[in-house]
Design an enzyme around this catalytic site. Structure first.
Site, PDB file in Angstrom:
ATOM      1  N   GLN A   1       0.829  -1.217   0.000  1.00  0.00           N
ATOM      2  CA  GLN A   1       0.000   0.000   0.000  1.00  0.00           C
ATOM      3  C   GLN A   1       0.866   1.271   0.000  1.00  0.00           C
ATOM      4  O   GLN A   1       0.480   2.295   0.560  1.00  0.00           O
ATOM      5  CB  GLN A   1      -0.963  -0.007   1.182  1.00  0.00           C
ATOM      6  CG  GLN A   1      -2.137  -0.965   1.000  1.00  0.00           C
ATOM      7  CD  GLN A   1      -3.012  -0.592  -0.195  1.00  0.00           C
ATOM      8  OE1 GLN A   1      -3.177   0.577  -0.528  1.00  0.00           O
ATOM      9  NE2 GLN A   1      -3.583  -1.592  -0.856  1.00  0.00           N
ATOM     10  N   SER A   2       2.014   1.218  -0.651  1.00  0.00           N
ATOM     11  CA  SER A   2       2.915   2.371  -0.679  1.00  0.00           C
ATOM     12  C   SER A   2       2.323   3.542  -1.462  1.00  0.00           C
ATOM     13  O   SER A   2       1.978   3.410  -2.636  1.00  0.00           O
ATOM     14  CB  SER A   2       4.241   1.953  -1.327  1.00  0.00           C
ATOM     15  OG  SER A   2       5.012   3.097  -1.646  1.00  0.00           O
ATOM     16  N   ASN A   3       2.233   4.695  -0.806  1.00  0.00           N
ATOM     17  CA  ASN A   3       1.804   5.915  -1.493  1.00  0.00           C
ATOM     18  C   ASN A   3       2.889   6.406  -2.453  1.00  0.00           C
ATOM     19  O   ASN A   3       2.600   6.935  -3.523  1.00  0.00           O
ATOM     20  CB  ASN A   3       1.494   7.010  -0.476  1.00  0.00           C
ATOM     21  CG  ASN A   3       0.365   6.620   0.459  1.00  0.00           C
ATOM     22  OD1 ASN A   3      -0.736   6.338   0.009  1.00  0.00           O
ATOM     23  ND2 ASN A   3       0.638   6.581   1.754  1.00  0.00           N
TER      24      ASN A   3
END
Ligand SMILES: *Cc1c(COP(=O)(O)O)cnc(C)c1O
Length: 327
Positions: A78-80
């Site tokens: 879930q890396s922005n």
């Protein structure tokens, strides 16, 4: 006539980002209503915004100067930062490959959905630590080179000295908007955002709140501050909001999301900005931040992470409705 040289900064965001008063949240925290301001770096634009836009404007400029046609970077599922690298690549016509920690999750949601939408190629790295992830990404860059593609490795979180310097500028942008700022509260992942702010504003005015993204947050931020030519003495970095780990959603962070949502209609995320507000609440409780001191909560983005969280839907389903408090 020769072409002009590629710039040091590729314009990807909209500036300056707004600052908004948050009087009901301030009062709920135990501050004076005028003390608290939210700086909206979640509104930077480009594929759902967030602090990584400012850093990518610098790191991608380096990639273009080196002639890259592809970007490779790393992150959690879930890396922005990974999502925004995918968006930057799409905007500039560059290929993007993301080396993500863990195994492919059963549901494509949140940032992962956006990564696919934006056209990034995904590689699942299994159980690795951050340095292991970086090594795999460097290997992918080398493989692309052997196949004739110039690829640039964008560092984890965009946090090398080039990327972090963007937040020294952001600190100056903030100072023009809020000249009497006493505290800027910011979530810490790869460390570049706090380090840049410290370079722009000094250690005394920047309160970092660690998220557990890396094993060595103090060393990372300290090292980056030094690389930016600033003094890390007196660094303020709270380590008390990590809970059981980066990808968990601890109780104080849940409370912080409810508080921001129901006092200001302000939506935070379970990994970063929720921890920043939980850290600010703790800092008010222990007297590190006091009423009468102008305090800025840096909203660094991350909303897709709320929609990608495994635990948030069940939690939200059980929330009691609010009642309203206007007399
Ligand atoms: C990455 C991130 C942070 C932390 O920034 P770093 O520079 O990596 O420390 C904070 N908030 C959000 C929403 C992020 O995506």
């Amino acid at each position: 006539m020769s072409d002009s040289p590629p710039p040091d900064v590729v314009g990807l965001g909209s500036y300056p980002t707004p600052v908004e008063r948050a009087p009901r949240l301030a009062a709920a925290l135990g501050l004076e209503p005028d003390d608290l301001v939210v700086k909206r770096d979640d509104l930077l634009g480009l594929g759902a915004g967030g602090n990584k836009v400012r850093k990518l404007e610098r790191t991608v400029a380096v990639a273009l100067r080196r002639g890259a046609t592809s970007l490779v970077t790393t992150g959690a599922a879930q890396s922005n930062h990974a999502r925004l690298t995918a968006a930057a690549g799409a905007r500039l016509g560059l290929g993007v490959e993301l080396v993500l920690a863990g195994d492919e999750p059963p549901h494509v949601a949140g940032n992962l959905l956006l990564d696919r939408l934006l056209g990034a190629r995904l590689h699942w790295a299994g159980a690795v630590d951050t340095p292991g992830l970086e090594r795999l990404a460097a290997q992918r860059v080398a493989d692309l080179a052997s196949a004739g593609t110039v690829a640039e490795l964008i560092p984890y979180g965009g946090s090398n000295a080039v990327g972090a310097a963007a937040y020294a500028d952001a600190g100056r942008e903030l100072l023009a908007q809020v000249p009497d700022v006493a505290h800027v509260v910011v979530a810490v992942g790869s460390g570049g955002t706090q380090a840049g702010l410290v370079a722009g504003l000094g250690t005394g005015r920047v309160l970092g709140v660690d998220t557990g993204a890396t094993a060595d947050p103090v060393e990372r931020v300290t090292g980056l501050v030094r690389e930016l030519g600033a003094d890390p003495t007196g660094l303020r970095l709270r380590l008390d909001q990590v809970g059981q780990g980066y990808s968990t959603f601890p109780e104080p962070v849940r409370d912080a999301l409810v508080l921001a949502a129901r006092t200001e209609g302000l939506v935070l995320d379970p990994v970063y900005t929720g921890r920043a507000l939980a850290g600010l609440a703790a800092a008010v409780r222990d007297g590190d931040v006091r009423p009468g001191e102008r305090t800025v909560l840096l909203h660094t983005g991350g909303l897709p992470g709320l929609f990608g969280s495994a635990s948030a839907p069940g939690w939200a389903a059980g929330l009691a409705p609010g009642t309203g408090s206007r007399g």
